[in-house]
Design an enzyme around this catalytic site. Structure first.
Site, PDB file in Angstrom:
ATOM      1  N   ARG A  51      -6.603 -43.129 -14.530  1.00 49.44           N
ATOM      2  CA  ARG A  51      -6.648 -44.165 -13.494  1.00 49.44           C
ATOM      3  C   ARG A  51      -6.947 -45.562 -14.033  1.00 49.44           C
ATOM      4  O   ARG A  51      -6.266 -46.532 -13.685  1.00 49.44           O
ATOM      5  CB  ARG A  51      -7.736 -43.844 -12.445  1.00 49.44           C
ATOM      6  CG  ARG A  51      -7.312 -42.927 -11.365  1.00 49.44           C
ATOM      7  CD  ARG A  51      -8.479 -42.064 -10.947  1.00 49.44           C
ATOM      8  NE  ARG A  51      -8.815 -41.204 -12.060  1.00 49.44           N
ATOM      9  CZ  ARG A  51      -8.233 -40.014 -12.273  1.00 49.44           C
ATOM     10  NH1 ARG A  51      -7.392 -39.555 -11.411  1.00 49.44           N
ATOM     11  NH2 ARG A  51      -8.515 -39.291 -13.340  1.00 49.44           N
ATOM     12  N   THR A  52      -7.974 -45.694 -14.839  1.00 52.02           N
ATOM     13  CA  THR A  52      -8.425 -47.044 -15.198  1.00 52.02           C
ATOM     14  C   THR A  52      -7.358 -47.754 -16.037  1.00 52.02           C
ATOM     15  O   THR A  52      -6.965 -48.885 -15.737  1.00 52.02           O
ATOM     16  CB  THR A  52      -9.768 -46.976 -15.943  1.00 52.02           C
ATOM     17  OG1 THR A  52     -10.657 -46.148 -15.201  1.00 52.02           O
ATOM     18  CG2 THR A  52     -10.379 -48.355 -16.097  1.00 52.02           C
ATOM     19  N   LYS A  80      -8.783 -46.165 -39.546  1.00 47.00           N
ATOM     20  CA  LYS A  80      -8.882 -46.508 -40.982  1.00 47.00           C
ATOM     21  C   LYS A  80     -10.230 -47.139 -41.304  1.00 47.00           C
ATOM     22  O   LYS A  80     -10.462 -47.576 -42.431  1.00 47.00           O
ATOM     23  CB  LYS A  80      -7.775 -47.497 -41.354  1.00 47.00           C
ATOM     24  CG  LYS A  80      -6.375 -47.000 -41.101  1.00 47.00           C
ATOM     25  CD  LYS A  80      -5.382 -48.103 -41.504  1.00 47.00           C
ATOM     26  CE  LYS A  80      -4.139 -48.066 -40.668  1.00 47.00           C
ATOM     27  NZ  LYS A  80      -3.411 -49.344 -40.716  1.00 47.00           N
TER      28      LYS A  80
END
Ligand code: CP
Length: 304
Positions: A51-52, A80
């Protein structure tokens, strides 16, 4: 330049302005089609989301802007060993505003210190989730016509549930609001929150069953037990189904109760409740797109 890290970074009046703008956007979306043409939102999600992240992206696209970003730390140079600050400084060269989710509490705030663009906290660990709270406030206001004078029940994982922490912080600022905190002892709200409620003289009770308080509630905010925050799987399995809301438990509830949930739902609301007119959790989802449209426009224009 303003950031939104904690819901109380905005005054009550500023929140009202965002909610008013969201209401206008929901009524007349076409009026805002090109409002942010040429602007870019970056979504940096170091933790999973449906949703967000998608509502932020949908919000920016609905305003005529563009989006870029990543949906897991593994697909960025974090894998990395790049620091959060370097990532934020880099993405600030490619975008006008950043929405970021991170498993570590305080990461969005740390990122904001060196950022050249506004940072929006899209959820930091078990701490805060201010844009879910804007969604929740918009939903309560549209359902009830007010944000004051009500009894708000919060049920489930109140310890790790970041949406709960932000919602208590926001609703505490409205006159005549009291809280009923429903959880097992292991998942009570953190002590810093109850201390703040006590300091401000805001009424709250802590109980272990929803049945004993159901008739009092104007809002029932259900939450999932946050599996990803547990150190011990046995504890999660023991606690995960403590509360399952079903039609029988709603028998004594008010006729105008609002049943809310930030989602995702696991087991804590039976699907049999979905057709109850008091269930507004998918209305929350819909409102989330419009309130994030209003937030992005406000941070990029009105508060710039
Ligand atoms: N409410 C919420 O934060 O949902 P997501 O985790 O799917 O973004």
């Amino acid at each position: 330049m303003r950031h939104l890290i904690d819901i109380t970074d905005f005054t009550v009046d500023e929140i009202t302005a965002v909610l008013d703008l969201a209401d206008k956007m929901i009524a007349n979306p076409a009026d805002y089609r090109d409002a942010l043409k040429g602007r870019i939102l970056a979504t940096l999600f170091f933790e999973p989301s449906t949703r967000t992240r998608l509502s932020f992206e949908s919000a920016m696209l609905s305003l005529g802007g563009s989006v870029l970003g990543f949906s897991s730390a593994d697909s960025s140079s974090t894998a990395k060993g790049e620091s959060l600050t370097d990532t934020i400084r880099t993405v600030g060269c490619y975008s006008d505003i950043i929405a970021m989710r991170h498993p570590k509490e305080g990461a969005p705030m740390a990122g904001s210190f060196k950022s050249t663009v506004p940072i929006i906290n899209a959820g930091d660990g078990g701490h805060n989730h201010p844009t879910q709270t804007l969604t929740d406030l918009m939903t309560i206001r549209r359902e009830k016509g007010r944000l004051d004078k009500m009894v708000v029940g919060l049920c489930g994982d109140l310890k790790f549930g970041r949406t709960v922490h932000s919602l208590i912080g926001a609703m505490s600022r409205y006159e005549g609001v009291s809280f009923v905190l429903i959880s097992p002892p292991e998942l009570k709200v953190p002590a810093y929150i109850t201390r703040e409620l006590n300091d401000k003289g805001i009424p709250f009770t802590e109980v272990e069953t929803m049945e004993e308080v159901m008739p009092q509630l104007d809002v029932l905010y259900m939450t999932r037990v946050q599996k990803e925050r547990f150190f011990n799987e046995a504890d999660y399995i023991r606690l995960k189904d403590t509360y399952i809301l079903d039609p029988e438990k709603l028998r004594t509830a008010k006729a105008d109760l609002s049943i809310m949930h930030p989602l995702p739902r696991v087991n804590e609301i039976s699907v049999k409740v979905d057709d109850d007119p008091r269930a507004v959790y998918f209305t929350q989802v819909r409102n989330g797109r419009f309130v994030r449209m209003a937030l992005i426009k406000t941070l990029l224009e009105d508060m710039a």
